[in-house]
Enzyme design. Structure first.
Site, PDB file in Angstrom:
ATOM      1  N   CYS A 209      -4.522   3.241   9.445  1.00 48.96           N
ATOM      2  CA  CYS A 209      -4.780   3.614   8.050  1.00 48.96           C
ATOM      3  C   CYS A 209      -6.276   3.817   7.799  1.00 48.96           C
ATOM      4  O   CYS A 209      -6.648   4.524   6.862  1.00 48.96           O
ATOM      5  CB  CYS A 209      -4.208   2.562   7.116  1.00 48.96           C
TER       6      CYS A 209
ATOM      7  N   HIS B 281       0.863  -1.188   0.000  1.00 46.70           N
ATOM      8  CA  HIS B 281       0.000   0.000   0.000  1.00 46.70           C
ATOM      9  C   HIS B 281       0.904   1.245   0.000  1.00 46.70           C
ATOM     10  O   HIS B 281       0.979   1.982   0.996  1.00 46.70           O
ATOM     11  CB  HIS B 281      -0.899  -0.040   1.244  1.00 46.70           C
TER      12      HIS B 281
ATOM     13  N   ARG C  78      -3.469  11.620   3.159  1.00 46.55           N
ATOM     14  CA  ARG C  78      -3.525  10.765   1.962  1.00 46.55           C
ATOM     15  C   ARG C  78      -3.665  11.638   0.718  1.00 46.55           C
ATOM     16  O   ARG C  78      -3.052  11.397  -0.306  1.00 46.55           O
ATOM     17  CB  ARG C  78      -4.736   9.812   2.030  1.00 46.55           C
TER      18      ARG C  78
HETATM   19  N1   CP Z   1      -6.548   3.665   4.200  1.00 47.50           N
HETATM   20  C1   CP Z   1      -7.216   3.418   3.056  1.00 47.50           C
HETATM   21  O1   CP Z   1      -6.638   2.981   2.051  1.00 47.50           O
HETATM   22  O2   CP Z   1      -8.538   3.704   3.104  1.00 47.50           O
HETATM   23  P1   CP Z   1      -9.620   3.333   1.999  1.00 47.50           P
HETATM   24  O3   CP Z   1      -9.714   1.841   1.981  1.00 47.50           O
HETATM   25  O4   CP Z   1     -10.876   4.001   2.442  1.00 47.50           O
HETATM   26  O5   CP Z   1      -9.130   3.853   0.678  1.00 47.50           O
HETATM   27  N1  NVA Z   2      -5.159  -4.171   5.445  1.00 45.39           N
HETATM   28  C1  NVA Z   2      -6.312  -3.392   5.041  1.00 45.39           C
HETATM   29  C2  NVA Z   2      -5.902  -2.007   4.683  1.00 45.39           C
HETATM   30  C3  NVA Z   2      -7.034  -1.090   4.331  1.00 45.39           C
HETATM   31  C4  NVA Z   2      -6.569   0.277   3.969  1.00 45.39           C
HETATM   32  C5  NVA Z   2      -6.989  -4.080   3.874  1.00 45.39           C
HETATM   33  O1  NVA Z   2      -6.309  -4.487   2.944  1.00 45.39           O
HETATM   34  O2  NVA Z   2      -8.219  -4.224   3.912  1.00 45.39           O
END
Ligand code: CP
Ligand code: NVA
Length: 354
Positions: A282, A144, A327
């Site tokens: 996150c 990510h 973000r």
């Molecule tokens: N943290 C993050 O990626 O959030 P979303 O899944 O809402 O994009």
């Molecule tokens: N680990 C989580 C992160 C979300 C931003 C997922 O992949 O669902």
């Protein structure tokens, strides 16, 4: 008469590049994007226009759902003067009727840049390979990277520097967030500790990548199941959902991760003075019963929260909503440097403060 044509050398190490994982960049390049994000945040607050991508078109391709990443790409595109178009797998041929390669060729012929969120890392790599335009990874099962820019930007905003800080990620040690924090943090000189039950130990391949950067930066990446040791002296306590998008093993995760809940006792266990300690996430988060999944888990297991208590989530340590706003600023910085013909000399990149 002699004619002299002086051609200024165009210099921008980011121009035309995709952002698929942080490990593909140098620590200085990451630092530059973080500093630019802080600068763009300031411009936005002062209402100073920054239309670096006037006339560009941006494809936003989502296999998985999103609030922050989607909103960030949309708002950042508009602020930069570009046009974003959201597409998901229900409204396009992608995935079911058309391959990654063919989709990439079509989107690349019309759009100047492509954001992708989905399952496999190989999909985002395929889009980058075949589209001919910059592709930005908005989350896969493995990495990510745009979240990393926002997270370390947030830490710089709070502490004024990044190198030498200690971050403890407490939760599922095998997910995209644990992988990304371990590698990106180590690249930036942060001592990252993945605090996770041994059954969820971070993949050795990821640990090896972090260790190779640690030699360069002097950081000390650790994976441990020992909560007390893992959080000791931390400046950041970070957590994430116990079950990521695309997974379904709630029962096993609840059992394994319940002892790893981030609560006030755990925050105190760090022994870090209050003004040197923050909580990050996150998001989205299960910190109360105001979600469908949160309610289901309460009905089944009697838990009022999962990865973090409501008390910590709403405490003086909480930085998760500043992190969420960041973000947008950091995605904007990343889009601008990879897509706009900005003059960014190497000395600017190499001269970033740690
Ligand atoms: N943290 C993050 O990626 O959030 P979303 O899944 O809402 O994009
Ligand atoms: N680990 C989580 C992160 C979300 C931003 C997922 O992949 O669902």
């Amino acid at each position: 008469m002699e004619e002299r044509i002086i051609v200024a050398k165009f210099e921008n190490v980011f121009y035309g590049r995709s952002v698929l994982a942080c490990k593909d960049f140098t620590p200085n390049e990451l630092r530059y994007m973080i500093d630019l994000a802080l600068h763009l945040k300031e411009l936005k607050k002062q209402n100073i226009p920054h239309h670096y991508l006037e006339g560009k078109n941006i494809a936003l391709l989502f296999e998985k759902t999103s609030t922050r990443t989607r909103s960030s790409f949309v708002v950042a595109s508009h602020d930069l003067g570009a046009y974003p178009e959201y597409m998901d797998s229900t409204g396009t041929q992608f995935g079911k009727k058309e391959s990654v390669e063919d989709t990439a060729k079509v989107l690349g012929s019309m759009f100047d840049g492509i954001e992708f969120r989905g399952y496999k890392q190989s999909t985002v790599e395929g889009l980058a390979k075949f589209s001919g335009v910059p592709v930005w990874n908005g989350l896969t099962d493995e990495w990510h990277p745009t979240q990393m820019l926002a997270d370390f930007m947030t830490m710089k905003e709070k502490f004024g520097h990044i190198k030498g800080l200690t971050l403890a990620f407490v939760g599922d040690g095998r997910n995209n967030m644990a992988n990304s924090l371990l590698v990106a943090g180590t690249m930036l000189g942060v001592n990252v500790r993945i605090v996770t039950p041994s059954a969820l130990h971070t993949d050795q391949k990821i640990v090896d990548i972090a260790n190779s950067f640690a030699k360069e930066t002097g950081a000390n990446p650790i994976v441990t199941d020992n909560i007390k040791e893992g959080v000791k002296g931390a400046n950041v306590i970070y957590t994430d959902v116990w079950v990521s998008m695309g997974e379904n093993d709630w029962e096993e995760r609840v059992k394994l991760l319940k002892p790893y809940e981030v609560n006030m006792d755990l925050m105190k266990m760090t022994g870090t003075p209050d003004d040197e300690l923050i909580f990050m996430h996150c998001l989205p988060s299960f910190h109360d019963l105001n979600t469908v999944y949160g309610k289901e888990i309460f009905d089944k297991y009697g838990l009022k929260n999962m990865e973090v208590t409501d008390e910590v989530f709403r405490s003086k340590y909480a930085w998760q909503f500043i992190e969420a706003e960041n973000r947008m600023h950091s995605i904007k910085a990343m889009m601008a440097v990879t897509l706009a013909p900005l003059y960014i000399p190497a000395y600017a990149v190499n001269g970033c403060k740690e």
